[in-house]
Design a protein around this motif. Structure first.
Motif, PDB file in Angstrom:
ATOM      1  N   GLU A  41     -36.229 -12.618 -33.525  1.00 40.60           N
ATOM      2  CA  GLU A  41     -36.575 -12.413 -32.402  1.00 40.60           C
ATOM      3  C   GLU A  41     -35.286 -12.211 -31.299  1.00 40.60           C
ATOM      4  O   GLU A  41     -35.323 -11.750 -30.258  1.00 40.60           O
ATOM      5  N   SER A  42     -34.014 -11.713 -32.090  1.00 44.62           N
ATOM      6  CA  SER A  42     -33.126 -11.203 -31.424  1.00 44.62           C
ATOM      7  C   SER A  42     -32.456  -9.905 -31.508  1.00 44.62           C
ATOM      8  O   SER A  42     -31.872  -9.359 -30.772  1.00 44.62           O
ATOM      9  N   ALA A  43     -32.756  -9.394 -32.593  1.00 42.13           N
ATOM     10  CA  ALA A  43     -32.213  -8.117 -33.146  1.00 42.13           C
ATOM     11  C   ALA A  43     -33.768  -6.995 -33.274  1.00 42.13           C
ATOM     12  O   ALA A  43     -34.543  -7.542 -34.081  1.00 42.13           O
ATOM     13  N   GLY A  44     -33.573  -5.951 -32.857  1.00 38.93           N
ATOM     14  CA  GLY A  44     -34.734  -4.876 -32.998  1.00 38.93           C
ATOM     15  C   GLY A  44     -34.941  -4.423 -34.145  1.00 38.93           C
ATOM     16  O   GLY A  44     -34.167  -3.527 -34.426  1.00 38.93           O
ATOM     17  N   PHE A  45     -35.828  -5.003 -35.006  1.00 39.87           N
ATOM     18  CA  PHE A  45     -35.941  -4.663 -36.264  1.00 39.87           C
ATOM     19  C   PHE A  45     -37.463  -3.754 -36.030  1.00 39.87           C
ATOM     20  O   PHE A  45     -38.455  -3.800 -35.209  1.00 39.87           O
ATOM     21  N   ASP A  46     -37.591  -2.824 -36.879  1.00 40.91           N
ATOM     22  CA  ASP A  46     -38.889  -1.979 -37.014  1.00 40.91           C
ATOM     23  C   ASP A  46     -39.791  -2.635 -37.931  1.00 40.91           C
ATOM     24  O   ASP A  46     -41.098  -2.249 -37.784  1.00 40.91           O
ATOM     25  N   VAL A  47     -39.452  -3.258 -38.862  1.00 39.78           N
ATOM     26  CA  VAL A  47     -40.302  -3.789 -39.908  1.00 39.78           C
ATOM     27  C   VAL A  47     -39.797  -4.978 -40.357  1.00 39.78           C
ATOM     28  O   VAL A  47     -38.775  -5.338 -40.614  1.00 39.78           O
ATOM     29  N   HIS A  64     -46.353 -17.170 -36.907  1.00 38.80           N
ATOM     30  CA  HIS A  64     -47.075 -17.607 -35.541  1.00 38.80           C
ATOM     31  C   HIS A  64     -46.164 -17.744 -34.359  1.00 38.80           C
ATOM     32  O   HIS A  64     -46.492 -17.006 -33.404  1.00 38.80           O
ATOM     33  N   ARG A  65     -44.763 -17.840 -34.543  1.00 35.52           N
ATOM     34  CA  ARG A  65     -44.028 -18.058 -33.468  1.00 35.52           C
ATOM     35  C   ARG A  65     -43.772 -16.486 -32.811  1.00 35.52           C
ATOM     36  O   ARG A  65     -43.512 -16.245 -31.799  1.00 35.52           O
ATOM     37  N   GLY A  70     -44.892 -12.738 -28.190  1.00 33.95           N
ATOM     38  CA  GLY A  70     -45.336 -11.322 -28.064  1.00 33.95           C
ATOM     39  C   GLY A  70     -44.935 -10.309 -28.801  1.00 33.95           C
ATOM     40  O   GLY A  70     -44.794  -9.004 -28.421  1.00 33.95           O
ATOM     41  N   SER A  71     -44.073 -10.689 -29.862  1.00 32.27           N
ATOM     42  CA  SER A  71     -43.704  -9.836 -30.939  1.00 32.27           C
ATOM     43  C   SER A  71     -44.868  -8.618 -31.548  1.00 32.27           C
ATOM     44  O   SER A  71     -45.582  -9.205 -32.111  1.00 32.27           O
ATOM     45  N   THR A  72     -44.560  -7.687 -31.482  1.00 30.86           N
ATOM     46  CA  THR A  72     -45.429  -6.540 -32.157  1.00 30.86           C
ATOM     47  C   THR A  72     -44.797  -6.096 -33.348  1.00 30.86           C
ATOM     48  O   THR A  72     -45.587  -4.976 -33.808  1.00 30.86           O
ATOM     49  N   MET A 163     -25.258  -9.929 -24.950  1.00 25.75           N
ATOM     50  CA  MET A 163     -25.992  -8.969 -23.960  1.00 25.75           C
ATOM     51  C   MET A 163     -27.531  -9.167 -23.789  1.00 25.75           C
ATOM     52  O   MET A 163     -28.038  -8.819 -22.874  1.00 25.75           O
ATOM     53  N   ARG A 164     -27.816  -9.366 -25.107  1.00 29.28           N
ATOM     54  CA  ARG A 164     -29.246  -9.762 -25.179  1.00 29.28           C
ATOM     55  C   ARG A 164     -29.807 -11.054 -24.797  1.00 29.28           C
ATOM     56  O   ARG A 164     -31.044 -11.517 -24.412  1.00 29.28           O
ATOM     57  N   HIS A 165     -28.801 -11.744 -24.664  1.00 27.32           N
ATOM     58  CA  HIS A 165     -28.989 -13.397 -24.101  1.00 27.32           C
ATOM     59  C   HIS A 165     -27.995 -13.658 -22.744  1.00 27.32           C
ATOM     60  O   HIS A 165     -27.058 -14.698 -22.884  1.00 27.32           O
TER      61      HIS A 165
END
Length: 222
Positions: A41-47, A64-65, A70-72, A163-165
């Motif tokens: 939920e906090s770090a931008g992963f690609d997969v 589910h969470r 809204g994560s894709t 900075m993300r929070h």
């Protein structure tokens, strides 16, 4: 490419991490669902490679969470559950692919690459700005106003988490999970040490200590 592996069996997690790293991925591993969800939920992963039978929070609940939030990000489920109903239920819940253990790494890699090709373009910003502080995630650079600031990799990662929070109180445990990616010794003062480093470099007033709660990143530009 950044991959998150959420797998509680050390041998399998290490096997996947080694293979993906060899293929040029930057890999982080979580050995339970709670830490995995926090990272996802906090770090931008690609997969994300996700086991279903996890301690603390199940893989089904992690999925589910993520989708409810809204994560894709593409999620490839890797599990010992081989019943058709399990496959159908998990795919309907938002998984992008489903691979049953035991598995071959070549097939896992092929499925990950297929999902990355079909995934929508990332919307995660490459530059984060909070008040007078700006960081470039791609070039790993930081500025306060017009002044460039030199940060170590760990300092940069901790600042990125803050900075993300912005404005959120982050506990000692959350900062360990998000910035170090594993359950560090809870008795360690490593978080306090690096916060001290950051305060000296980007401003003592940017990171507040919240008594009994943790730390909060504050916009002091006003």
């Amino acid at each position: 490419m950044r991959a998150l592996v959420i797998e509680d069996e050390p041998r399998i997690a290490s096997f996947i991490e080694f293979g993906l790293t060899a293929e040029g991925f930057t890999v982080e591993v979580a050995d339970n669902g709670a830490d995995g969800l926090c990272l996802a939920e906090s770090a931008g992963f690609d997969v994300i490679v996700l086991d279903l039978m996890l301690p603390r929070v199940s893989g089904e609940e992690v999925l589910h969470r993520l989708r409810a939030g809204g994560s894709t990000v593409p999620v490839v489920v890797l599990t010992a559950k081989d019943a058709v109903l399990d496959r159908v239920t998990t795919l309907n819940a938002g998984a992008d692919d489903y691979l049953v253990k035991p598995f071959s790494f070549a097939e896992l890699l092929a499925r990950i690459r297929a999902r990355l090709r079909s995934a929508p373009a990332a919307t995660d910003p490459t530059v984060l700005t909070v008040g007078r502080i700006r960081i470039d995630l791609a070039r790993r650079r930081c500025w306060t106003g017009d002044r460039s600031v030199e940060l170590t990799n760990r300092e940069f990662r901790l600042l990125e988490v803050f900075m993300r929070h912005p404005g959120h109180v982050l506990s000692h445990a959350q900062l360990l999970d998000l910035a170090w990616g594993y359950a560090h010794d809870p008795g360690s003062n490593i978080v306090e040490v690096y916060i001290s480093y950051l305060r000296k470099k980007v401003g003592a007033d940017t990171i507040e200590t919240v008594r009994g709660g943790g730390y909060r990143f504050v916009d002091r530009s006003a």
